[in-house]
Design a protein around this motif. Sequence first.
Motif, short mmCIF file in Angstrom:
data_model
loop_
_atom_site.label_atom_id
_atom_site.label_comp_id
_atom_site.label_asym_id
_atom_site.label_seq_id
_atom_site.Cartn_x
_atom_site.Cartn_y
_atom_site.Cartn_z
N THR A 3 0.81 -1.21 0.00
CA THR A 3 0.00 0.00 0.00
C THR A 3 0.85 1.26 0.00
N ASP A 4 2.18 1.12 0.13
CA ASP A 4 3.02 2.32 0.11
C ASP A 4 3.53 2.64 -1.29
N VAL A 5 3.05 1.94 -2.32
CA VAL A 5 3.39 2.31 -3.70
C VAL A 5 2.66 3.61 -3.98
N ALA A 6 3.41 4.66 -4.19
CA ALA A 6 2.85 5.99 -4.34
C ALA A 6 2.28 6.20 -5.74
N THR A 7 1.28 7.06 -5.79
CA THR A 7 0.66 7.42 -7.06
C THR A 7 1.70 7.95 -8.04
N ASP A 8 2.63 8.76 -7.55
CA ASP A 8 3.63 9.32 -8.46
C ASP A 8 4.55 8.24 -9.02
N GLN A 9 4.79 7.16 -8.25
CA GLN A 9 5.60 6.05 -8.77
C GLN A 9 4.87 5.34 -9.91
N VAL A 10 3.58 5.12 -9.75
CA VAL A 10 2.79 4.47 -10.79
C VAL A 10 2.72 5.36 -12.03
N LEU A 11 2.54 6.65 -11.83
CA LEU A 11 2.52 7.58 -12.96
C LEU A 11 3.85 7.56 -13.71
N LEU A 12 4.96 7.57 -13.00
CA LEU A 12 6.27 7.52 -13.65
C LEU A 12 6.45 6.22 -14.43
N ILE A 13 6.03 5.11 -13.85
CA ILE A 13 6.11 3.82 -14.54
C ILE A 13 5.31 3.87 -15.83
N ALA A 14 4.05 4.30 -15.72
CA ALA A 14 3.19 4.35 -16.91
C ALA A 14 3.76 5.28 -17.97
N ARG A 15 4.25 6.45 -17.56
CA ARG A 15 4.85 7.37 -18.53
C ARG A 15 6.04 6.75 -19.24
N ASP A 16 6.91 6.08 -18.48
CA ASP A 16 8.08 5.44 -19.09
C ASP A 16 7.66 4.36 -20.09
N VAL A 17 6.69 3.55 -19.71
CA VAL A 17 6.23 2.48 -20.59
C VAL A 17 5.63 3.06 -21.87
N ASN A 30 -0.37 11.63 -19.26
CA ASN A 30 -0.33 12.51 -18.09
C ASN A 30 -1.43 12.13 -17.12
N ALA A 31 -1.37 12.69 -15.94
CA ALA A 31 -2.44 12.48 -14.98
C ALA A 31 -3.72 13.10 -15.53
N TRP A 32 -4.84 12.43 -15.30
CA TRP A 32 -6.15 12.93 -15.73
C TRP A 32 -6.49 14.14 -14.88
N ASP A 33 -7.01 15.17 -15.49
CA ASP A 33 -7.41 16.37 -14.77
C ASP A 33 -8.86 16.21 -14.32
N GLY A 34 -9.06 16.04 -13.03
CA GLY A 34 -10.41 15.89 -12.50
C GLY A 34 -10.65 14.50 -11.96
N PRO A 35 -11.91 14.22 -11.60
CA PRO A 35 -12.22 12.92 -11.03
C PRO A 35 -12.04 11.80 -12.06
N GLU A 132 -5.99 3.85 -7.43
CA GLU A 132 -6.69 4.08 -8.68
C GLU A 132 -6.12 5.37 -9.25
N LEU A 133 -5.53 5.26 -10.41
CA LEU A 133 -4.89 6.41 -11.03
C LEU A 133 -5.49 6.61 -12.42
N ALA A 134 -6.14 7.74 -12.61
CA ALA A 134 -6.70 8.07 -13.92
C ALA A 134 -5.65 8.82 -14.72
N LEU A 135 -5.43 8.34 -15.93
CA LEU A 135 -4.44 8.93 -16.83
C LEU A 135 -5.11 9.42 -18.11
N SER A 136 -4.44 10.31 -18.79
CA SER A 136 -4.90 10.82 -20.06
C SER A 136 -3.83 10.52 -21.11
N ARG A 140 -7.45 10.83 -23.95
CA ARG A 140 -8.38 9.71 -23.73
C ARG A 140 -8.03 9.00 -22.42
N PRO A 141 -9.06 8.59 -21.65
CA PRO A 141 -8.79 8.02 -20.32
C PRO A 141 -8.25 6.60 -20.34
N ILE A 142 -7.29 6.39 -19.45
CA ILE A 142 -6.78 5.07 -19.12
C ILE A 142 -6.71 5.05 -17.59
N VAL A 143 -7.28 4.03 -16.99
CA VAL A 143 -7.30 3.94 -15.53
C VAL A 143 -6.42 2.76 -15.11
#
Length: 153
Positions: A3-17, A30-35, A132-136, A140-143
């Motif tokens: 549970t200590d995997v941070a949102t920013d770590q997941v975002l960095l992983i997804a961006r790199d991939v 990028n991170a989704w803007d909004g809910p 749960e990390l919403a990405l753009s 277009r959304p990717i969760v």
Amino acid sequence: MSTDVATDQVLLIARDVFSSMIDGEEGHLNAWDGPTPEVEDAVHAWVDMFGEISGRAVLTTATPTAHDLARALLGLPADEEVSHDDLVDAFGELANVVGGNIKALMPDAAKLGLPTVAATVPVLDGALRVQELALSWRGRPIVVELWVLLGAA
């Protein structure tokens, strides 16, 4: 996938991939803007992780977006139809690579299951969604969701 995997770590992983496998350059994921948006006509790809902490990493997007991701990954022309097998291979590979990188953050070198792609994700009994990390991707959304199996050892 503690549970200590941070949102920013997941975002960095997804961006790199995405920059290495899909776009060939940074800046399109990028991170989704909004809910977190509701994803219509969804397709899901996931990998299960097994170890001291077990769980699942899930990617969800709209079917047309998954087709565009498959075209990009497979180097297909923008107007070429994507077969079901190509969609499963490509979107599953994205989940596999994202999940594998998340697995690397786990404390016990967990094992990764095979990727699965389907219209619905089966319930993982005893699991709790911890992220749960919403990405753009190009608007277009990717969760991305991370689930931890409670009581697993």
